[in-house]
Design a protein around this motif. Structure first.
Motif, PDB file in Angstrom:
ATOM      1  N   ILE A 303      -6.310  12.959  -8.744  1.00 26.98           N
ATOM      2  CA  ILE A 303      -6.499  11.942  -7.703  1.00 26.98           C
ATOM      3  C   ILE A 303      -6.324  10.550  -8.290  1.00 26.98           C
ATOM      4  O   ILE A 303      -5.712   9.665  -7.671  1.00 26.98           O
ATOM      5  CB  ILE A 303      -7.886  12.113  -7.045  1.00 26.98           C
ATOM      6  CG1 ILE A 303      -7.930  13.428  -6.248  1.00 26.98           C
ATOM      7  CG2 ILE A 303      -8.208  10.935  -6.125  1.00 26.98           C
ATOM      8  CD1 ILE A 303      -9.299  13.808  -5.726  1.00 26.98           C
ATOM      9  N   MET A 304      -6.847  10.333  -9.495  1.00 27.59           N
ATOM     10  CA  MET A 304      -6.652   9.040 -10.155  1.00 27.59           C
ATOM     11  C   MET A 304      -5.174   8.782 -10.417  1.00 27.59           C
ATOM     12  O   MET A 304      -4.691   7.647 -10.274  1.00 27.59           O
ATOM     13  CB  MET A 304      -7.447   8.995 -11.454  1.00 27.59           C
ATOM     14  CG  MET A 304      -8.951   8.866 -11.275  1.00 27.59           C
ATOM     15  SD  MET A 304      -9.440   7.382 -10.343  1.00 27.59           S
ATOM     16  CE  MET A 304      -8.818   6.081 -11.408  1.00 27.59           C
ATOM     17  N   ASP A 305      -4.441   9.816 -10.809  1.00 28.44           N
ATOM     18  CA  ASP A 305      -2.998   9.661 -11.029  1.00 28.44           C
ATOM     19  C   ASP A 305      -2.298   9.242  -9.742  1.00 28.44           C
ATOM     20  O   ASP A 305      -1.373   8.406  -9.768  1.00 28.44           O
ATOM     21  CB  ASP A 305      -2.394  10.979 -11.537  1.00 28.44           C
ATOM     22  CG  ASP A 305      -2.767  11.276 -12.993  1.00 28.44           C
ATOM     23  OD1 ASP A 305      -3.234  10.347 -13.685  1.00 28.44           O
ATOM     24  OD2 ASP A 305      -2.616  12.443 -13.414  1.00 28.44           O
ATOM     25  N   ARG A 310       2.999   3.614  -8.064  1.00 30.09           N
ATOM     26  CA  ARG A 310       3.381   2.293  -7.563  1.00 30.09           C
ATOM     27  C   ARG A 310       3.265   2.183  -6.050  1.00 30.09           C
ATOM     28  O   ARG A 310       2.740   1.209  -5.523  1.00 30.09           O
ATOM     29  CB  ARG A 310       4.816   1.977  -8.004  1.00 30.09           C
ATOM     30  CG  ARG A 310       5.281   0.597  -7.613  1.00 30.09           C
ATOM     31  CD  ARG A 310       6.664   0.316  -8.159  1.00 30.09           C
ATOM     32  NE  ARG A 310       7.114  -1.011  -7.787  1.00 30.09           N
ATOM     33  CZ  ARG A 310       8.304  -1.500  -8.116  1.00 30.09           C
ATOM     34  NH1 ARG A 310       9.146  -0.762  -8.820  1.00 30.09           N
ATOM     35  NH2 ARG A 310       8.637  -2.713  -7.742  1.00 30.09           N
ATOM     36  N   GLU A 311       3.731   3.234  -5.349  1.00 31.86           N
ATOM     37  CA  GLU A 311       3.729   3.166  -3.890  1.00 31.86           C
ATOM     38  C   GLU A 311       2.347   3.407  -3.283  1.00 31.86           C
ATOM     39  O   GLU A 311       2.151   3.195  -2.089  1.00 31.86           O
ATOM     40  CB  GLU A 311       4.721   4.185  -3.309  1.00 31.86           C
ATOM     41  CG  GLU A 311       4.345   5.640  -3.514  1.00 31.86           C
ATOM     42  CD  GLU A 311       4.842   6.207  -4.847  1.00 31.86           C
ATOM     43  OE1 GLU A 311       4.898   7.445  -4.967  1.00 31.86           O
ATOM     44  OE2 GLU A 311       5.162   5.407  -5.756  1.00 31.86           O
ATOM     45  N   ARG A 320      -2.835  11.950   2.273  1.00 28.94           N
ATOM     46  CA  ARG A 320      -1.387  12.177   2.333  1.00 28.94           C
ATOM     47  C   ARG A 320      -0.792  11.649   3.635  1.00 28.94           C
ATOM     48  O   ARG A 320       0.301  11.053   3.644  1.00 28.94           O
ATOM     49  CB  ARG A 320      -1.094  13.674   2.205  1.00 28.94           C
ATOM     50  CG  ARG A 320       0.402  13.990   2.159  1.00 28.94           C
ATOM     51  CD  ARG A 320       0.654  15.482   2.227  1.00 28.94           C
ATOM     52  NE  ARG A 320       0.303  16.025   3.531  1.00 28.94           N
ATOM     53  CZ  ARG A 320       0.464  17.303   3.881  1.00 28.94           C
ATOM     54  NH1 ARG A 320       0.934  18.164   3.001  1.00 28.94           N
ATOM     55  NH2 ARG A 320       0.134  17.724   5.082  1.00 28.94           N
ATOM     56  N   GLU A 321      -1.514  11.841   4.733  1.00 29.06           N
ATOM     57  CA  GLU A 321      -1.002  11.392   6.032  1.00 29.06           C
ATOM     58  C   GLU A 321      -0.916   9.875   6.120  1.00 29.06           C
ATOM     59  O   GLU A 321      -0.069   9.341   6.844  1.00 29.06           O
ATOM     60  CB  GLU A 321      -1.885  11.955   7.147  1.00 29.06           C
ATOM     61  CG  GLU A 321      -1.680  13.432   7.419  1.00 29.06           C
ATOM     62  CD  GLU A 321      -2.299  14.353   6.379  1.00 29.06           C
ATOM     63  OE1 GLU A 321      -1.994  15.564   6.384  1.00 29.06           O
ATOM     64  OE2 GLU A 321      -3.102  13.866   5.543  1.00 29.06           O
ATOM     65  N   ILE A 322      -1.774   9.150   5.396  1.00 31.21           N
ATOM     66  CA  ILE A 322      -1.664   7.684   5.376  1.00 31.21           C
ATOM     67  C   ILE A 322      -0.371   7.275   4.691  1.00 31.21           C
ATOM     68  O   ILE A 322       0.330   6.355   5.136  1.00 31.21           O
ATOM     69  CB  ILE A 322      -2.888   7.060   4.674  1.00 31.21           C
ATOM     70  CG1 ILE A 322      -4.139   7.243   5.531  1.00 31.21           C
ATOM     71  CG2 ILE A 322      -2.653   5.572   4.381  1.00 31.21           C
ATOM     72  CD1 ILE A 322      -5.408   6.698   4.899  1.00 31.21           C
ATOM     73  N   HIS A 323      -0.034   7.957   3.605  1.00 32.52           N
ATOM     74  CA  HIS A 323       1.230   7.675   2.913  1.00 32.52           C
ATOM     75  C   HIS A 323       2.410   7.940   3.836  1.00 32.52           C
ATOM     76  O   HIS A 323       3.386   7.167   3.857  1.00 32.52           O
ATOM     77  CB  HIS A 323       1.324   8.536   1.658  1.00 32.52           C
ATOM     78  CG  HIS A 323       2.564   8.299   0.855  1.00 32.52           C
ATOM     79  ND1 HIS A 323       2.959   7.041   0.440  1.00 32.52           N
ATOM     80  CD2 HIS A 323       3.520   9.170   0.396  1.00 32.52           C
ATOM     81  CE1 HIS A 323       4.085   7.129  -0.249  1.00 32.52           C
ATOM     82  NE2 HIS A 323       4.445   8.410  -0.280  1.00 32.52           N
TER      83      HIS A 323
END
Length: 402
Positions: A303-305, A310-311, A320-323
């Motif tokens: 999760i930290m990764d 960058r994005e 994931r859905e926010i992305h």
């Protein structure tokens, strides 16, 4: 009916006014243990039974986190995965309560009483996190409605006209502004969410079923900080020492385990969902001797990764859905800026392809937000129930001794 977390911050162990008796414990059907006959007085403890229960609990924690950590990169932090995490928390919380109930005379004697007091205080802080996450879910619904405006304007049309594209672009710009505002400052998240929700219910009949959930919704104060709350939950959360394990007949280990699960679940919710003053700096000090340490720490690292990509670095949530919303909005905006009328066949095909991507995001939100809100509400109630029963039991035992 409002249920603010502050209602449960009292430190008096009796808490008789909550009207909850310990022996009214109700096990969920999914549980493997039976509470039948729990009203019958039990022996203080039996080492063999306690050892078996503690070992079984640690194994269940390990199995749950191994399953969660097996998720692929595309599934990690999705709505369905977060729901699975909360399911695991609810299940393990019930198993933890079962152990405490079976050995309640041990639980409220030194040194376990001190450990349980710290656990209950962390519970109160977790309730505030649940409040903030519920506000964040409402914010996601606002974004969903703006995306639905785009679909209404552009989807299932024989031909896309200039007016339709202008209407879609207006919704996309509004969505971009709202999301950018949340990245810069989340201080008024709850207020914006509440205002939008009231208007939305009035405008849209199909949104009425959301209002039933909202009637149980809570808010956090304007100066509340998710980052500070997570740090407070994790403060002084240290692995049990050998003498504490011996003195507690092993209960110190299971209490530390449940504290660590609580911290990880609340931290993950803050990482995934928009909320006030998000922050991901937290330290997990878990000895590898705990069989569940490796999968939990692996999830923390993954999760930290994600947060360092960058994005995603300046995102208002790692869900994931926010992305997908951010990506679809950006691409639709760029495409809308590049088109000229009359549309070429190629451009219209590009628009329809992007609209289809937006439609998929909307469907995922439509199917996933209600279950997520239900899970958060269940977590809230399970925490309250466990804390209330524990403090009530302490009061009963104190009265019997006096």
């Amino acid at each position: 009916m409002r249920m603010p977390a502050t209602d449960f911050k009292g430190s008096s162990p009796s808490l008789a006014h909550f009207g909850r008796a310990l022996l009214s414990l109700r096990r969920d059907p999914v549980q493997v243990h039976s509470m039948e006959g729990s009203a019958t007085p039990q022996p203080q403890y039996q080492n063999s039974n306690l050892d078996q229960e503690l070992e079984s609990f640690q194994k269940q924690v390990t199995d749950r986190f191994l399953d969660l950590s097996s998720a692929g990169q595309d599934d990690l932090l999705s709505l369905s995965w977060v729901g699975k995490l909360l399911d695991s928390f609810i299940y393990l919380q019930e198993e933890f309560r079962y152990i405490l109930h079976n050995h309640r005379t041990l639980v409220f004697k030194p040194p376990v009483d001190r450990m349980m007091s710290d656990f209950f205080e962390r519970n109160v802080k977790a309730l505030d996190v649940c409040n903030a996450i519920r506000d964040g879910i409402d914010q996601l619904r606002q974004w969903q409605k703006l995306l639905e405006i785009v679909l209404f304007a552009l989807n299932h049309q024989k031909s896309i006209g200039e007016g339709q594209l202008r209407r879609a672009k207006k919704a996309l710009i509004e969505l971009s502004i709202v999301m950018l505002d949340d990245k810069d400052s989340n201080a008024s998240l709850a207020q914006r969410s509440r205002s939008f929700s009231r208007n939305a219910v009035g405008r849209d009949h199909h949104h009425n079923h959301h209002h039933r959930f909202r009637s149980l919704s809570w808010s956090v104060s304007r100066n509340w900080s998710a980052a500070k709350q997570i740090q407070a939950i994790g403060n002084n959360l240290n692995p049990p020492r050998g003498n504490d394990l011996v003195a507690s007949n092993g209960l110190a280990g299971v209490i530390f385990t449940m504290n660590s699960i609580l911290l990880f679940v609340m931290w993950t919710l803050v990482a995934a969902i928009p909320c006030q003053d998000r922050g991901l700096q937290v330290h997990f000090s878990i000895p590898r001797s705990f069989s569940w340490a490796a999968p939990l720490l692996s999830l923390h690292e993954r999760i930290m990764d994600q947060s360092k990509k960058r994005e995603r670095r300046n995102s208002c949530g790692l869900l994931r859905e926010i992305h997908q919303i951010e990506k679809s909005t950006r691409m639709m905006n760029e495409l809308a800026d590049s088109v000229h009328f009359p549309l070429t066949e190629e451009k219209e095909g590009e628009i329809r392809q992007r609209v289809q991507e937006v439609s998929q995001v909307c469907e995922t939100l439509k199917d996933g937000l209600d279950p997520l809100e239900f899970h958060v509400r269940e977590v809230f109630h399970k925490i309250v129930q466990g804390r209330t029963e524990g403090l009530d039991t302490a009061g009963r035992l104190n009265q019997q001794e006096s």
